[in-house]
Design an enzyme around this catalytic site. Structure first.
Site, PDB file in Angstrom:
ATOM      1  N   SER A 121      37.451   8.938   0.558  1.00  0.00           N
ATOM      2  CA  SER A 121      37.054   9.620   1.790  1.00  0.00           C
ATOM      3  C   SER A 121      38.171  10.553   2.258  1.00  0.00           C
ATOM      4  CB  SER A 121      36.753   8.590   2.893  1.00  0.00           C
ATOM      5  OG  SER A 121      37.959   8.048   3.395  1.00  0.00           O
ATOM      6  N   ARG A 143      46.697  -4.148  -4.983  1.00  0.00           N
ATOM      7  CA  ARG A 143      45.496  -3.359  -4.664  1.00  0.00           C
ATOM      8  C   ARG A 143      45.094  -2.491  -5.868  1.00  0.00           C
ATOM      9  NH1 ARG A 143      43.728  -3.099   0.488  1.00  0.00           N
ATOM     10  NH2 ARG A 143      42.841  -1.046   0.106  1.00  0.00           N
ATOM     11  N   ARG A 158      26.185  -0.769   0.813  1.00  0.00           N
ATOM     12  CA  ARG A 158      27.618  -0.893   1.079  1.00  0.00           C
ATOM     13  C   ARG A 158      28.044  -2.286   0.663  1.00  0.00           C
ATOM     14  NH1 ARG A 158      31.663   1.506   5.503  1.00  0.00           N
ATOM     15  NH2 ARG A 158      33.526   0.543   4.644  1.00  0.00           N
ATOM     16  N   GLY A 207      40.401  -3.866  -2.322  1.00  0.00           N
ATOM     17  CA  GLY A 207      41.652  -4.448  -1.817  1.00  0.00           C
ATOM     18  C   GLY A 207      41.485  -5.937  -1.560  1.00  0.00           C
ATOM     19  N   ARG A 210      46.260   6.230   3.453  1.00  0.00           N
ATOM     20  CA  ARG A 210      46.811   5.063   2.730  1.00  0.00           C
ATOM     21  C   ARG A 210      48.167   5.405   2.110  1.00  0.00           C
ATOM     22  NH1 ARG A 210      41.739   1.839   0.117  1.00  0.00           N
ATOM     23  NH2 ARG A 210      40.407   2.015   1.944  1.00  0.00           N
ATOM     24  N   ASP A 250      33.092  -0.567  -1.551  1.00  0.00           N
ATOM     25  CA  ASP A 250      34.178  -1.086  -0.710  1.00  0.00           C
ATOM     26  C   ASP A 250      34.564  -2.504  -1.125  1.00  0.00           C
ATOM     27  OD1 ASP A 250      36.040  -0.956   1.304  1.00  0.00           O
ATOM     28  OD2 ASP A 250      34.630  -1.433   2.920  1.00  0.00           O
ATOM     29  N   ASN A 272      40.897   8.510   3.514  1.00  0.00           N
ATOM     30  CA  ASN A 272      41.663   7.647   2.601  1.00  0.00           C
ATOM     31  C   ASN A 272      43.075   8.183   2.317  1.00  0.00           C
ATOM     32  OD1 ASN A 272      38.740   6.528   0.737  1.00  0.00           O
ATOM     33  ND2 ASN A 272      39.883   5.436   2.303  1.00  0.00           N
ATOM     34  N   TRP A 273      43.346   9.447   2.706  1.00  0.00           N
ATOM     35  CA  TRP A 273      44.714   9.983   2.557  1.00  0.00           C
ATOM     36  C   TRP A 273      45.701   9.239   3.446  1.00  0.00           C
ATOM     37  CZ3 TRP A 273      45.549  13.031  -1.437  1.00  0.00           C
ATOM     38  CH2 TRP A 273      44.505  13.831  -1.916  1.00  0.00           C
TER      39      TRP A 273
HETATM   40  C1  IPE Z   1      34.939   3.845   2.699  1.00  0.00           C
HETATM   41  O1  IPE Z   1      35.726   2.719   2.598  1.00  0.00           O
HETATM   42  C2  IPE Z   1      35.391   4.890   1.716  1.00  0.00           C
HETATM   43  C3  IPE Z   1      35.132   4.604   0.325  1.00  0.00           C
HETATM   44  C4  IPE Z   1      34.502   3.573  -0.153  1.00  0.00           C
HETATM   45  C5  IPE Z   1      35.604   5.601  -0.575  1.00  0.00           C
HETATM   46  P1  IPE Z   1      37.003   2.494   3.520  1.00  0.00           P
HETATM   47  O2  IPE Z   1      37.582   1.187   3.111  1.00  0.00           O
HETATM   48  O3  IPE Z   1      37.889   3.676   3.470  1.00  0.00           O
HETATM   49  O4  IPE Z   1      36.352   2.405   4.972  1.00  0.00           O
HETATM   50  P2  IPE Z   1      36.900   1.795   6.316  1.00  0.00           P
HETATM   51  O5  IPE Z   1      38.262   2.372   6.548  1.00  0.00           O
HETATM   52  O6  IPE Z   1      36.956   0.313   6.136  1.00  0.00           O
HETATM   53  O7  IPE Z   1      35.894   2.182   7.342  1.00  0.00           O
HETATM   54  C1  IPE Z   2      37.269   0.657  -1.735  1.00  0.00           C
HETATM   55  O1  IPE Z   2      38.027  -0.487  -1.594  1.00  0.00           O
HETATM   56  C2  IPE Z   2      37.978   1.744  -2.483  1.00  0.00           C
HETATM   57  C3  IPE Z   2      38.305   2.912  -1.669  1.00  0.00           C
HETATM   58  C4  IPE Z   2      38.158   3.034  -0.388  1.00  0.00           C
HETATM   59  C5  IPE Z   2      38.856   4.033  -2.376  1.00  0.00           C
HETATM   60  P1  IPE Z   2      39.136  -0.642  -0.479  1.00  0.00           P
HETATM   61  O2  IPE Z   2      40.449  -0.210  -1.038  1.00  0.00           O
HETATM   62  O3  IPE Z   2      38.740   0.005   0.790  1.00  0.00           O
HETATM   63  O4  IPE Z   2      39.128  -2.223  -0.308  1.00  0.00           O
HETATM   64  P2  IPE Z   2      39.316  -3.050   1.029  1.00  0.00           P
HETATM   65  O5  IPE Z   2      38.346  -2.520   2.025  1.00  0.00           O
HETATM   66  O6  IPE Z   2      40.741  -2.854   1.462  1.00  0.00           O
HETATM   67  O7  IPE Z   2      39.027  -4.457   0.626  1.00  0.00           O
HETATM   68 MG    MG Z   3      37.745  -0.628   2.441  1.00  0.00          MG
END
Ligand code: IPE
Ligand code: IPE
Ligand code: MG
Length: 274
Positions: free
Chosen positions: A96, A64, A215, A54, A102, A51, A99-100
């Site tokens: 996840s 991103r 994490r 972004g 987004r 994580d 994640n769809w």
């Molecule tokens: C968890 O991260 C999923 C992955 C790392 C693939 P997210 O960024 O999606 O989790 P939340 O939304 O902050 O809980």
């Molecule tokens: C993890 O980074 C990648 C995925 C969830 C696919 P994020 O994209 O969630 O990054 P943050 O949480 O916005 O910083």
């Molecule tokens: Mg994240």
């Protein structure tokens, strides 16, 4: 190191991961950490919620997409470092079920990066005896990526050194529900349902539960990852953002893991007779 004069041989040498020797500079901070690792008590299975891509990009005024791209470098380093250490299973949470939600462009970028990763790294997996395994709902994965995943899984299925498990379109709750449906279809009698048999219906069938879950980026939550499997997993949350995560951070996590006392509900080693 072997000296290879022919071109394909050179290619092989380039891709081979050996042990930690030659990988860690003598006298470096990494070496100091590696010396603290007890190799007889390594976690067998390490799972990572990658994580913070972004936030990493935001801090640098980048898109991103750039954050996700930088994150793939961390993936490569952690896969190599884990294999060299002797970790047997490494699970990476890459996409996840949720994640769809987004923006479409970001979702497309993530799948494209995964596709590029596979095209670039499949030789590395093959050369280094690494097995690829996908967990999650494969049917929902865009077709070209799914096809490539299936092909790499097939090509690496007999590899032994380490299993790289990618959690893609993965959700812990959905995995449990799917397992329940399969159990019901078998019309098992309620008394036949137990932890061991149920585990065999999960995507992770045959894979030991994670010993250590990392994490990155400091969030104190599980985000629907391996809910069944982490009942007694040691959790390690680091503020490091995923694109900044390097082998040194993996070594730190393992050292911290080795300081923990895993009790599994008991009293801990040697304390039962007190
Ligand atoms: C968890 O991260 C999923 C992955 C790392 C693939 P997210 O960024 O999606 O989790 P939340 O939304 O902050 O809980
Ligand atoms: C993890 O980074 C990648 C995925 C969830 C696919 P994020 O994209 O969630 O990054 P943050 O949480 O916005 O910083
Ligand atoms: Mg994240």
């Amino acid at each position: 190191m072997q000296v290879l004069t022919i071109w394909p041989g050179l290619l092989i040498m380039f891709f081979m991961f050996d042990t930690l020797e030659g990988y860690i500079k003598p006298g470096s901070p990494e070496e100091k950490l590696v010396q603290q690792i007890d190799f007889s008590r390594l976690p067998v299975h390490v799972a990572i919620i990658m994580d913070g891509n972004g936030r990493w990009a935001h801090q640098r005024n980048l898109s991103r997409t750039e954050g996700h791209k930088a994150g793939t470098e961390s993936v490569k380093e952690v896969v190599e470092a884990s294999a060299r250490l002797g970790i047997k299973y490494l699970t990476l949470y890459a996409f996840s079920r949720e994640n769809w939600k987004r923006p479409k462009e970001e979702v497309n970028t993530l799948w494209k990066l995964l596709y590029d990763y596979l095209m670039e790294q499949k030789q590395v997996l093959l050369q280094n005896d690494l097995k690829l395994k996908v967990i999650g709902d494969k049917k929902g994965i865009p077709y070209p990526v799914r096809r490539e995943l299936n092909s790499v899984e097939r090509q690496t299925r007999n590899n032994q050194r380490m299993t790289l498990i990618l959690a893609l379109n993965y959700g812990g709750r959905q995995e449990i529900l799917e397992a329940i449906k399969k159990v019901l279809k078998r019309k098992s009698k309620p008394d036949e349902v137990n932890e061991q048999m149920f585990s065999r219906y999960l995507d992770t069938a045959g894979i030991p539960d994670p010993d250590l879950m990392v994490r990155t980026s400091g969030e104190m939550r599980l985000s629907n990852f391996l809910l069944w499997q982490i009942a007694y997993t040691e959790l390690y949350i680091t503020p490091i953002l995923w694109p900044d995560f390097r082998r040194i951070h993996l070594f730190e996590a393992i050292i911290e893991y080795q300081k923990r006392e895993r009790r599994f509900g008991g009293l801990g080693e040697g304390k039962n007779d007190r």
